[in-house]
Design a protein around this motif. Structure first.
Motif, short mmCIF file in Angstrom:
data_model
loop_
_atom_site.label_atom_id
_atom_site.label_comp_id
_atom_site.label_asym_id
_atom_site.label_seq_id
_atom_site.Cartn_x
_atom_site.Cartn_y
_atom_site.Cartn_z
N ALA A 218 -4.20 1.65 -2.98
CA ALA A 218 -4.86 0.18 -3.03
C ALA A 218 -6.32 0.64 -3.94
N THR B 146 -8.73 -3.26 2.77
CA THR B 146 -7.60 -3.49 2.47
C THR B 146 -6.54 -4.04 3.44
N VAL C 77 0.88 -1.16 -0.01
CA VAL C 77 0.20 0.11 0.16
C VAL C 77 0.98 1.24 0.07
N ASP D 6 -2.76 -4.88 3.93
CA ASP D 6 -1.35 -4.57 3.37
C ASP D 6 -0.49 -5.69 3.63
N ASP E 65 -10.02 3.16 5.28
CA ASP E 65 -10.11 1.96 4.36
C ASP E 65 -9.68 0.80 5.33
N LEU F 130 -16.87 0.79 3.67
CA LEU F 130 -15.54 1.65 4.26
C LEU F 130 -16.17 2.43 5.65
N VAL G 221 -7.23 9.82 3.00
CA VAL G 221 -7.27 8.36 3.09
C VAL G 221 -6.53 7.81 4.13
N GLN G 222 -7.13 7.07 5.13
CA GLN G 222 -6.24 6.35 6.06
C GLN G 222 -6.49 4.88 5.97
N THR G 223 -5.43 4.20 5.73
CA THR G 223 -5.45 2.65 5.88
C THR G 223 -5.03 2.01 7.08
N ASP H 245 -4.43 -1.13 7.99
CA ASP H 245 -3.58 -2.09 8.10
C ASP H 245 -2.15 -1.68 7.45
N GLN H 246 -2.06 -0.58 6.78
CA GLN H 246 -0.82 -0.15 6.42
C GLN H 246 0.13 0.14 7.57
N LEU I 173 -2.34 8.79 1.20
CA LEU I 173 -2.36 8.24 2.56
C LEU I 173 -2.24 9.28 3.81
#
Length: 925
Positions: free
Chosen positions: A410, A731, A405, A733, A728, A418, A448-450, A452-453, A444
């Motif tokens: 992603a 996803t 990611v 990562d 997110d 989401l 957007v915030q992920t 799992d990244q 990122l």
């Protein structure tokens, strides 16, 4: 009738003189005792000398002249004329000195001044005229007898006194205390003082972060006050926490001459309001506060706390600073600007150029603009590499973490759910996708915030810090994480605590928005206490803040500015003495010989720039725009941008939020505020000749006045933050790689230093003598290898087995085994042999002993019993740790717990001497 250009200039000169406290008059109404300082227009001189535009009297005696010229005239060529006037005073008139010592040339816009009391008098630009009181102070050194210099004439000016300062010593002792400067600090002070005595107006000191810039500055400030009689020194910073840190360092500084603390000899003021302490010899102040003071405005306290970097770009034509009688241009003899690469632009440059003072810049990361501003007068250049070589800084390795990611972004397919986060309230809302949602790495942790990244990076750090980074440590070293913004920092802290399985105290967020425990207290705890182990920040600890125990710096945000990146890296370079490091790592024998940059975003790989954008308004965040307006910016582009954003915010706000704005602003809605700005801008356009100063200008200042209230600005920003951030949660990562950067500069340098050490000392140190001679002339003893280790561990080498092993692994991991294992002292044998190219692989010494042990067993003609085998393995392990074994060793652990010397004799009988002799010879080979 219109005035001539010369007459217009004289109107401006009259105004400037009056502002500086002079009584201005003509020959018809002259009274030389009307005030301390009297300026007489059109004063006739001796025959052949003409008429002085202004003759200056101080305390009833003539002391100088002013030559007036029209605006736009160059002034250097006028110096001969004013110098001639200084010699033409009629003989019967009272004078402090003949020729008159003080010469001014002025157009009302530009003014030059020459102090005839200086050695080798030289004209210089001044912002305005000096107050008569200053000239009186200078003149006190002259004899009352007309034209006759006093006996102490050499002490009459600051430049004279600087030229008579005592030579800087390299070390002192006072009151039983010792005082020692590093060679680089001594060189910096001596070079600076040489520059000052040469009367150079600006000087730049470049010293690597962590090499003692502030201590150097305090040392030369102390000398300039004590020995050159500097009346007052201004120390400028750009953030409140840096001002507090600087004040603390002044407070802790003990004089090398009498052992008094700085503050016991001289008053040091940290200026936190607009009241300048006239008795203070040092004033520490943010540059934004001094700007506001010169403008005659109050500055909200929170404006002291945020960095000003980049704010100057919002001022296309900065509102000029005018003369402020409450803060005359002679208020300071010396102005020191910290982080000079940030304070020399546009808006803030005016503060530096207002005072008639020698200007000294401090920086670790200068650029072309910095060198140019300081007239290319770089009096000290001391970079990171030299600081490392001198043992003043520690070097670093780069550990790169790559995830899918982070590298590629992603894509979430439609139909999945989401979340969206309201940044202001932190309320989450579910959102089902009706089309594919795709984002790239640049989005990122902004739009957007992920999670799992973040989690993948944190897990990698959790799993690898004591495998790859610091394998000999029991607890995570002090770690500083750089996040993109406050929300990003919040999530990082949450995941750090969860993945490490630790409590709240383990990881703490330290930003300007930290509440509860003050940021200052958290910084202090991070510096001196066991917890927190990890601090997550945005930019509050990015520059200047001194936290020496930091050994891991994690980048989870990218940086485009080379200077800012170097400053951020600098949080890890500072050396830390064993006592301070032990304090935050109790129970561990630790030494800080390097730090590790964990690069999770590729920041170390990207090109960076020193240049600054010409116009950032379209991309400028609202908080910077409002900060600029609060500092007096009324430019069309800035205000129109503010108005547009307020109007848009009004449309998006709830009735409840609109009511809050009306209550906070004193009855104005967001729409009213936007409308007021637009109408004032239109009025300004209707009177272009008076833009910013006439009716339109007055309306503009009235329109933006509500934004002076920090509560209103804070509320507007809170409303603006209600723009949702997508989370997110779908996803997953994946880690791509986590390795040290190949060819680490620190690794190369450490290996090279180690191998040079071996070559230089092979005939002096017993262990090296033995290891260099093959076959050995004598067995290598533990005391020999201990002596070698002690020499390597001590200054100036500061090399230990773990760091050397990691360095060889970073250069070529294929030839190094056991890089993640804890090192023991006898591993030094393997390191020396590998460095001398006696071995093709770097293998831990116990593994080498184990291989030799297996070979020896295979050569024995008869098998050993199970009990004999166990004792042989204990002997093997003892040799691996101690290089050999003697009969008396069986009386100690672990042998004594299983029967000791009697038991080993019982098991091996007459064979024991042979077995011991062979194992000592074969296993340690």
């Amino acid at each position: 009738m219109s005035m001539t250009p010369e007459a217009k200039a004289r109107v401006d000169i009259d105004r400037l003189l009056a502002q500086a406290g002079w009584h201005v008059c003509g020959m018809a109404d002259v009274d030389i005792h009307a005030a301390k300082g009297v300026a007489i227009r059109e004063f006739p001189l001796n025959t052949g000398f003409g008429c002085a535009d202004y003759l200056l009297y101080v305390n009833g005696k003539a002391c100088g002249v002013i030559e007036a010229k029209k605006q736009g005239a160059t002034l250097t060529g006028v110096e001969t004329q004013s110098g001639r006037y200084a010699q033409g005073l009629p003989a019967g008139l009272p004078a402090w000195h003949r020729p008159l010592p003080f010469l001014f040339e002025s157009t009302g816009v530009e003014t030059h001044f020459t102090n005839g009391l200086d050695p080798q008098p030289r004209a210089r630009n001044v912002f305005a005229f000096f107050r008569p009181e200053l000239l009186a102070d200078w003149l006190v050194y002259l004899s009352a007898a007309p034209g006759q210099p006093a006996a102490n004439d050499e002490a009459r000016t600051f430049l004279h006194r600087m030229r008579n300062m005592p030579q800087l010593a390299t070390a002192w002792g006072a009151g039983g205390a010792s005082f020692q400067l590093w060679p680089a600090q001594i060189q910096a002070i001596r070079n600076l003082e040489k520059s000052l005595t040469a009367n150079k107006p600006k000087a730049l000191i470049q010293m690597a972060t962590g090499s003692g810039k502030t201590f150097t500055a305090i040392s030369f400030i102390y000398r300039l006050i004590k020995f050159a009689g500097a009346r007052r020194v201004l120390f400028l910073v750009d953030r409140g926490n840096l001002a507090r840190q600087t004040k603390k360092e002044f407070d802790q500084y003990a004089s090398p001459y009498n052992n008094f603390k700085f503050g016991e000899e001289y008053i040091v003021q940290h200026l936190q309001n607009n009241q300048l302490d006239k008795s203070a010899r040092v004033v520490i102040c943010t540059i934004q506060r001094m700007f506001s003071m010169l403008k005659g405005r109050d500055l909200p306290s929170e404006a002291d706390e945020e960095s000003t970097e980049g704010l100057e770009n919002l001022f296309k034509e900065p509102e000029p600073i005018g003369y402020n009688a409450a803060i005359p241009i002679e208020t300071f003899d010396i102005v020191v600007t910290d982080e000079a690469h940030r304070s020399i632009y546009n808006l803030w440059r005016q503060v530096l150029e207002y005072f008639d003072a020698y200007l000294i810049g401090l920086t670790a990361t200068p650029n072309k603009q910095t060198f140019g501003f300081f007239n290319q007068n770089l009096v000290m250049e001391y970079g990171h590499a030299q600081a490392v070589a001198d043992g003043v800084n520690v070097n670093y390795d780069v550990y790169r973490i790559k995830t899918e990611v982070t590298e590629a972004g992603a894509k979430v397919e439609k139909g999945y759910w989401l979340e969206t986060l309201d940044k202001a309230t932190r309320r989450k809302t579910a959102w089902q996708l009706d089309e594919d949602f795709e984002y790239d790495p640049s989005e990122l942790d902004r739009s957007v915030q992920t999670p799992d990244q973040i989690r993948t990076v944190v897990r990698t750090l959790r799993d690898q810090w004591n495998v790859d980074l610091f394998p000999q440590r029991e607890e995570l070293p002090k770690t500083l994480v750089f996040a993109k913004d406050d929300n990003h920092a919040e999530k990082i802290v949450e995941i750090l605590r969860e993945e490490f399985g630790r409590g709240n105290e383990f990881a703490q967020k330290i930003t300007y928005r930290t509440t509860g425990t003050s940021p200052e207290q958290l910084i202090k705890d991070f510096r001196t206490a066991y917890y927190p182990r990890i601090a997550v920040t945005v930019d509050m600890i990015a520059t200047g803040t001194d936290i020496k125990p930091v050994e891991i710096v994690v980048f989870m945000r990218s940086v485009k500015s080379r200077s800012f990146f170097e400053q951020m890296k600098g949080r890890g370079v500072r050396i830390c003495n064993a006592t301070d490091l032990q304090q935050v790592n109790p129970g561990e024998h630790v030494v800080k010989d390097h730090f590790v940059i964990v690069d999770a975003v590729g920041v170390c790989e990207r090109d960076k720039t020193d240049s600054r954008p010409m116009d950032q308004r379209k991309a400028v965040p609202l908080d910077k725009l409002l900060q600029a307006v609060a500092l007096g910016n009324v430019e069309d582009e800035v205000l129109s941008s503010v108005a547009a954003r307020l109007a848009r915010l009004d449309r998006d706000s709830s009735d409840e939020d609109k009511a809050k704005v009306i209550a906070t602003s004193g009855g104005h809605s967001l729409r009213d505020l936007a409308k007021g700005i637009v109408e004032a801008l239109n009025a300004d356009e209707d009177t272009p000749a008076l833009a910013g100063t006439g009716e339109g200008g007055t309306r503009l200042r009235q329109a933006v006045r509500p934004f002076s209230d920090p509560q209103l600005r804070t509320l507007i920003l809170q409303l603006r933050q209600k723009a949702d951030q997508v989370i997110d949660i779908v996803t997953k990562d994946t880690l791509i790689s986590a390795t040290f950067a190949e060819g680490s500069d620190r690794a190369k340098e450490l290996v090279q230093t180690f191998e040079q050490f071996i070559a230089q000392h092979k005939d002096e140190i017993t262990a090296l003598q033995i290891l260099y001679s093959r076959p050995t002339r004598a067995p290598l003893k533990f005391e020999d290898i201990k002596q070698l280790a002690d020499t390597l561990h001590a200054p100036p080498h500061l090399m230990d087995e773990g760091a050397l092993w990691q360095a060889y692994a970073a250069l070529d991991r294929s030839k190094v085994k056991g890089a993640s294992a804890r090192r023991i002292l006898t591993d030094l044998v393997s390191l020396v042999r590998f460095a001398m190219h006696q071995e093709n692989e770097l293998v831990p010494y116990p593994e080498r002993v184990l291989a030799n042990f297996k070979a020896w067993l295979a050569q024995q003609g008869k098998p050993f019993t199970h009990e004999q085998q166990h004792w042989l393995e204990m002997i093997r392990d003892h040799i691996a740790a101690n290089l050999g074994i003697e009969i008396e060793d069986f009386e100690y652990a672990p042998f004594n717990t299983e029967g000791g010397l009697g038991k080993v004799h019982q098991l091996f009988g007459r064979e024991l001497p042979r077995v011991i002799e062979e194992l000592n010879r074969e296993l340690a080979a």
